[in-house]
Enzyme design. Structure first.
Site, PDB file in Angstrom:
ATOM      1  N   TYR A   1      -0.908   8.393  11.862  1.00 38.61           N
ATOM      2  CA  TYR A   1      -1.080   8.091  10.439  1.00 38.61           C
ATOM      3  C   TYR A   1      -1.200   9.395   9.644  1.00 38.61           C
ATOM      4  O   TYR A   1      -0.558   9.568   8.594  1.00 38.61           O
ATOM      5  CB  TYR A   1      -2.337   7.226  10.268  1.00 38.61           C
ATOM      6  CG  TYR A   1      -2.676   6.835   8.844  1.00 38.61           C
ATOM      7  CD1 TYR A   1      -2.097   5.713   8.245  1.00 38.61           C
ATOM      8  CD2 TYR A   1      -3.603   7.567   8.093  1.00 38.61           C
ATOM      9  CE1 TYR A   1      -2.428   5.347   6.937  1.00 38.61           C
ATOM     10  CE2 TYR A   1      -3.935   7.215   6.801  1.00 38.61           C
ATOM     11  CZ  TYR A   1      -3.348   6.096   6.222  1.00 38.61           C
ATOM     12  OH  TYR A   1      -3.684   5.744   4.934  1.00 38.61           O
TER      13      TYR A   1
ATOM     14  N   LEU B   1       8.157  -0.454 -10.455  1.00 39.72           N
ATOM     15  CA  LEU B   1       8.203  -1.058  -9.118  1.00 39.72           C
ATOM     16  C   LEU B   1       6.999  -0.572  -8.323  1.00 39.72           C
ATOM     17  O   LEU B   1       6.819   0.635  -8.147  1.00 39.72           O
ATOM     18  CB  LEU B   1       9.508  -0.637  -8.417  1.00 39.72           C
ATOM     19  CG  LEU B   1       9.601  -0.924  -6.916  1.00 39.72           C
ATOM     20  CD1 LEU B   1       9.488  -2.412  -6.610  1.00 39.72           C
ATOM     21  CD2 LEU B   1      10.913  -0.359  -6.349  1.00 39.72           C
TER      22      LEU B   1
ATOM     23  N   GLY C   1       3.916  -2.529  -1.845  1.00 41.87           N
ATOM     24  CA  GLY C   1       2.562  -2.866  -1.421  1.00 41.87           C
ATOM     25  C   GLY C   1       1.810  -3.529  -2.560  1.00 41.87           C
ATOM     26  O   GLY C   1       0.580  -3.479  -2.638  1.00 41.87           O
TER      27      GLY C   1
ATOM     28  N   GLY D   1       1.103  -6.437  -3.178  1.00 42.78           N
ATOM     29  CA  GLY D   1       0.175  -7.511  -2.823  1.00 42.78           C
ATOM     30  C   GLY D   1      -1.111  -6.983  -2.216  1.00 42.78           C
ATOM     31  O   GLY D   1      -2.039  -7.748  -1.943  1.00 42.78           O
TER      32      GLY D   1
HETATM   33  N1  LIG Z   1      -7.691   2.046   1.607  1.00 46.84           N
HETATM   34  C1  LIG Z   1      -7.862   3.332   1.910  1.00 46.84           C
HETATM   35  O1  LIG Z   1      -8.968   3.782   2.268  1.00 46.84           O
HETATM   36  C2  LIG Z   1      -6.712   4.285   1.799  1.00 46.84           C
HETATM   37  C3  LIG Z   1      -6.986   5.659   1.915  1.00 46.84           C
HETATM   38  C4  LIG Z   1      -5.940   6.568   1.822  1.00 46.84           C
HETATM   39  C5  LIG Z   1      -4.655   6.107   1.629  1.00 46.84           C
HETATM   40  N2  LIG Z   1      -4.419   4.759   1.529  1.00 46.84           N
HETATM   41  C6  LIG Z   1      -3.032   4.341   1.339  1.00 46.84           C
HETATM   42  O2  LIG Z   1      -2.940   3.592   0.163  1.00 46.84           O
HETATM   43  C7  LIG Z   1      -1.819   2.697   0.257  1.00 46.84           C
HETATM   44  C8  LIG Z   1      -2.243   1.300  -0.132  1.00 46.84           C
HETATM   45  O3  LIG Z   1      -3.153   0.846   0.851  1.00 46.84           O
HETATM   46  P1  LIG Z   1      -4.284  -0.237   0.565  1.00 46.84           P
HETATM   47  O4  LIG Z   1      -5.560   0.409   0.881  1.00 46.84           O
HETATM   48  O5  LIG Z   1      -4.069  -0.877  -0.738  1.00 46.84           O
HETATM   49  O6  LIG Z   1      -3.972  -1.233   1.777  1.00 46.84           O
HETATM   50  P2  LIG Z   1      -3.605  -2.778   1.788  1.00 46.84           P
HETATM   51  O7  LIG Z   1      -3.494  -3.121   3.236  1.00 46.84           O
HETATM   52  O8  LIG Z   1      -4.534  -3.532   0.946  1.00 46.84           O
HETATM   53  O9  LIG Z   1      -2.159  -2.795   1.107  1.00 46.84           O
HETATM   54  C9  LIG Z   1      -1.008  -2.336   1.764  1.00 46.84           C
HETATM   55  C10 LIG Z   1       0.112  -3.285   1.426  1.00 46.84           C
HETATM   56  O10 LIG Z   1       1.328  -2.788   2.008  1.00 46.84           O
HETATM   57  C11 LIG Z   1       2.054  -3.898   2.457  1.00 46.84           C
HETATM   58  N3  LIG Z   1       3.028  -3.488   3.477  1.00 46.84           N
HETATM   59  C12 LIG Z   1       2.768  -3.096   4.757  1.00 46.84           C
HETATM   60  N4  LIG Z   1       3.923  -2.857   5.391  1.00 46.84           N
HETATM   61  C13 LIG Z   1       4.923  -3.095   4.510  1.00 46.84           C
HETATM   62  C14 LIG Z   1       6.335  -3.017   4.566  1.00 46.84           C
HETATM   63  N5  LIG Z   1       6.965  -2.678   5.706  1.00 46.84           N
HETATM   64  N6  LIG Z   1       7.055  -3.317   3.468  1.00 46.84           N
HETATM   65  C15 LIG Z   1       6.436  -3.682   2.317  1.00 46.84           C
HETATM   66  N7  LIG Z   1       5.102  -3.795   2.200  1.00 46.84           N
HETATM   67  C16 LIG Z   1       4.351  -3.492   3.283  1.00 46.84           C
HETATM   68  C17 LIG Z   1       1.006  -4.853   3.002  1.00 46.84           C
HETATM   69  O11 LIG Z   1       1.537  -6.177   3.108  1.00 46.84           O
HETATM   70  C18 LIG Z   1      -0.090  -4.696   1.989  1.00 46.84           C
HETATM   71  O12 LIG Z   1       0.018  -5.644   0.952  1.00 46.84           O
HETATM   72  C19 LIG Z   1      -1.305   2.833   1.696  1.00 46.84           C
HETATM   73  O13 LIG Z   1      -0.233   3.733   1.734  1.00 46.84           O
HETATM   74  C20 LIG Z   1      -2.482   3.453   2.417  1.00 46.84           C
HETATM   75  O14 LIG Z   1      -2.073   4.187   3.563  1.00 46.84           O
HETATM   76  C21 LIG Z   1      -5.403   3.844   1.594  1.00 46.84           C
END
Ligand SMILES: NC(=O)c1ccc[n+]([C@@H]2O[C@H](COP(=O)([O-])OP(=O)(O)OC[C@H]3O[C@@H](n4cnc5c(N)ncnc54)[C@H](O)[C@@H]3O)[C@@H](O)[C@H]2O)c1
Length: 247
Positions: free
Chosen positions: A157, A11, A14, A16
């Protein structure tokens, strides 16, 4: 030890999004069946449509802030595969920037609800089922360098991600002897929609040894490793995948 998942069901919340989608691709390459779960169902469907043999995999609508939504998604997964997922990757997350003195209650609550509470409740829902069946499993959470170091204009955050690190260690300690390993990854700046319209590159890249953003696949490989038996002696670890942040 193999990183071949042998048809285990994973599973990915996120699923998508940037990192979630890349993880689905790596897990399928390595032999898992994946469930892409996202609040944005259309993007979860897109993820599955991009995978080889999409019929083996599943897209579900899931809002990780709602236990009702989590339970109904897990019911759909169990119906399709006749088993709950034994691998969980908590990749759902939100990020909005504001200095702490301007932060409103809604933004604070959203970060806490999705990043911290959502990670906890999705894990809890699956773990309950695995314990009932005495089945082994693995959970991987995503924290952030914000959780480890604190980032400006991201106090809420950063707090939510620090909480993900602590809950990883607490759950890992409870579950290790029951055959369920829990670990987490702290990504640096990764090129996904989450950060694309933010000024974070200006404050993070100068302190990153590689001098560039990471790609979602570079985080996904580490997440997949932590879900696999190759990391069998890793429990409660918080692994940095940052290109060398603050070295
Ligand atoms: N991109 C970065 O630089 C970075 C750095 C450190 C940590 N992160 C973490 O990595 C993880 C993935 O982030 P990403 O960069 O792929 O971002 P992203 O925005 O591409 O993906 C996040 C996904 O979470 C989904 N989402 C948001 N709220 C939701 C909810 N309530 N229920 C279900 N789905 C939900 C969104 O629709 C989106 O598809 C996150 O936890 C983010 O905080 C990202």
């Amino acid at each position: 030890m193999s990183s071949n998942f042998g048809g285990k069901v994973a599973l990915v919340t996120g699923g998508g999004g940037g990192i979630g989608r890349a993880l689905c691709q790596v897990l399928v390459r390595d032999g898992a069946k994946v469930v892409a779960a996202d609040r944005n169902f259309q993007t979860a469907q897109e993820t599955v449509s991009l995978l080889p043999n999409p019929g083996d995999h599943l897209a579900v609508s899931m809002d990780v802030t709602s236990n009702e939504s989590i339970d109904s998604a897990i019911k759909a997964i169990t119906e399709k595969y006749q088993t709950p997922p034994s691998l969980v990757a908590n990749c759902a997350g939100v990020l909005e920037m504001a200095p702490s003195w301007e932060l409103d209650e809604k933004t604070f609550a959203n970060a806490s609800d999705v990043n911290f509470k959502g990670t906890f409740y999705v894990s809890q829902a699956v773990i309950k089922l695995l314990l009932k069946q005495q089945a082994p499993g693995a959970v991987v959470n995503i924290a952030s360098i914000a959780g480890g170091y604190g980032l400006r204009d991201l106090s809420h955050y950063s707090g939510s991600k620090g909480a993900v690190m602590s809950l990883t260690k607490a759950m890992a300690g409870e579950l290790a002897k029951k055959g369920i390993r829990v670990n987490c990854v702290l990504p640096g700046l990764i090129d996904t929609p989450l950060v694309r319209d933010t000024p974070l590159a200006d404050s993070i890249i100068p302190f990153t040894a590689l001098g560039r953003k990471g790609q979602p696949g570079e985080v996904a490989e580490v997440l997949a490793f932590l879900l696999s038996e190759k990391s069998s002696y890793m429990v409660g670890s918080c692994v940095e995948v940052t290109g060398g942040y603050t070295m």
